[in-house]
Design an enzyme around this catalytic site. Sequence first.
Site, PDB file in Angstrom:
ATOM      1  N   ASP A 205       0.671  -1.066   0.128  1.00 50.79           N
ATOM      2  CA  ASP A 205       0.028  -0.110  -0.089  1.00 50.79           C
ATOM      3  C   ASP A 205       0.791   1.245  -0.043  1.00 50.79           C
ATOM      4  O   ASP A 205       1.873   1.260   0.720  1.00 50.79           O
ATOM      5  CB  ASP A 205      -0.944   0.066   1.139  1.00 50.79           C
ATOM      6  CG  ASP A 205      -2.070   1.170   1.143  1.00 50.79           C
ATOM      7  OD1 ASP A 205      -2.907   0.919   0.383  1.00 50.79           O
ATOM      8  OD2 ASP A 205      -1.986   1.905   2.434  1.00 50.79           O
ATOM      9  N   GLU A 248       1.708  -0.097  -5.067  1.00 47.57           N
ATOM     10  CA  GLU A 248       0.848   0.996  -5.354  1.00 47.57           C
ATOM     11  C   GLU A 248       1.906   2.062  -5.501  1.00 47.57           C
ATOM     12  O   GLU A 248       2.111   2.756  -4.510  1.00 47.57           O
ATOM     13  CB  GLU A 248      -0.125   1.232  -4.289  1.00 47.57           C
ATOM     14  CG  GLU A 248      -1.078   2.055  -4.755  1.00 47.57           C
ATOM     15  CD  GLU A 248      -2.106   2.716  -3.613  1.00 47.57           C
ATOM     16  OE1 GLU A 248      -3.163   3.342  -3.960  1.00 47.57           O
ATOM     17  OE2 GLU A 248      -1.629   2.598  -2.342  1.00 47.57           O
TER      18      GLU A 248
END
Length: 553
Positions: A205, A248
């Site tokens: 993330d 990401e």
Amino acid sequence: MRLTRTSDLWWKNAVVYCLDVETFRDGDGDGCGDFRGLTQKIDHLERLGVTCIWLMPFYPSPDRDDGYDITDFYGVDPRLGTLGDFVEFVRTARDRGMRVIADLVVNHTSDRHPWFRDARASRDSRYRDWYVWADEPPADGPKGVVFPDKEDSLWQYDEHTGQYYLHRFYKHQPDLNVANPEVRDEIARIMGFWMELGLSGFRVDAVPFMLETSGQTDASRLPDPHDYLADLRSFLSRRNGEAILLGEVNLPYADTMPFYGGADGEELTMCFDFVGMQKMYLALARRDARPLAEALTARPTPPKDGHWATFVRNHDELTLDQLSDAERQEVFEAFGPEPGMRLYGRGLRRRLPPTLGGDLERLKMVYSLLFSLPGTPVLFYGEEIGMGEDPEAEGRQAVRTPMQWRPGRGAGFSEAEPSRFPARVVQGRYGPDHVSVAAQRRDPGSLLSWIRMLIERYRENPELAWGDFTVLDTGSESVLAHRCTYEGGTVVALHNFSADAVEVGLVLDGFDSSWSLTDLLGEGTTEIAPDGRAVIGLDGHGCRWLRPRPTGA
Ligand code: NOJ
């Protein structure tokens, strides 16, 4: 084909499927999705051709950011099951040839995490330095609020201890301090724990935010962010040689590339292609393939065994932040004409089918692109059946509705009273009475059958995943043609972004009239002229995948 190499680098032709356990299938009848329910539905994923399941956060969480706010990195949220259920699921997926990866969310914790509770108790607390504190928000600190509808600062004043803490996202998500070696050790422990339980890697993330240390004072302890990421990767590989980090990183290509590492690709294994995704929407809005063709031509090749991860839709707002203001406006006008369809001024909170007015041929063309362009395709649950969104849901929750297994109020997601579901089932034209797995499974004309077929062809034709890639000149603005070549084999794919039928001419270097083109998605053969020219017809929003074969062979 060098089979050993292809199976070792399994991510290069993987089919990744992202889901949230909470909204996939309720196995115990309490209204909330869980690992038991997910395990019951593994056949669907196997039949579809999925090879890697990406689990959104399933850890204990107060759920104020859909699980991206974690209170225990070593557990399963009791609503979703137990560690035992998790292991049974991973084991079952393995048995069906699917690897499992999960979100690694270590940029921040929930403010209810015991570490943060301790950290904010006093300036001398054991965990104080696990977070980032400042007497005043530093002038040279990080910039840019991620959720402008809810936050106006990255720093929150803590009354009790009289300092500010950093929070890149919501104020209830204090940032962990990766400059602290104890935090770095803990992150490795978390990864090691889940790999021991069977995970084959992580979707990492918010990578650039996690590595960001600007504005912090104790410079001597700050690691070089890229050295740190390389350390994490080598830790991962020591524990499990086949494990991957899918990151990401939503930045322009030039700024994304360093996250793969240097020539040895020693950092992230894959990065999402956010730029290509956004340019695809621009191309769709303009009915002109050139924005996508330009992006793909400009896209650098990842080093060594790295790969791009391609997608049409993810679980967040469909961000358009890499487009220019004017381009974004064009996409907004085409696909999000009403203000309620937009979010944070930069994205759409819709799924693809409603944005395309439910046009099945156009949808099929978009998924044909996903499975034929170079990069590892990542599906978000429900895309395979063309689910829509719930415009009444808050913000990004619009696209995080229960999976639609069959017609009926509960959509086959759960037998409980729908008021107990974590999110409302989509209503109306895209609701379960019109869009469901059960209705599409045996219908050869359905989106589900189409995507299943695309996956089969993508896996059968290694050129697509492994090959060198070139955009071909078609002489038509609306048609994207590309060629993939690998170990002597060639596949050419064409996609028509316009609603009008078109005929285009291509020159296929290295081929002549002793070859013809076989359709891989349907019936048909097209001749190649002595000079390598082929004339190819496409329906409105049509697509074709073609393989040159010796004529008569
Ligand atoms: C990115 C995730 O995709 C998003 O859903 C989440 O809110 C933020 N990171 C914070 O974890």
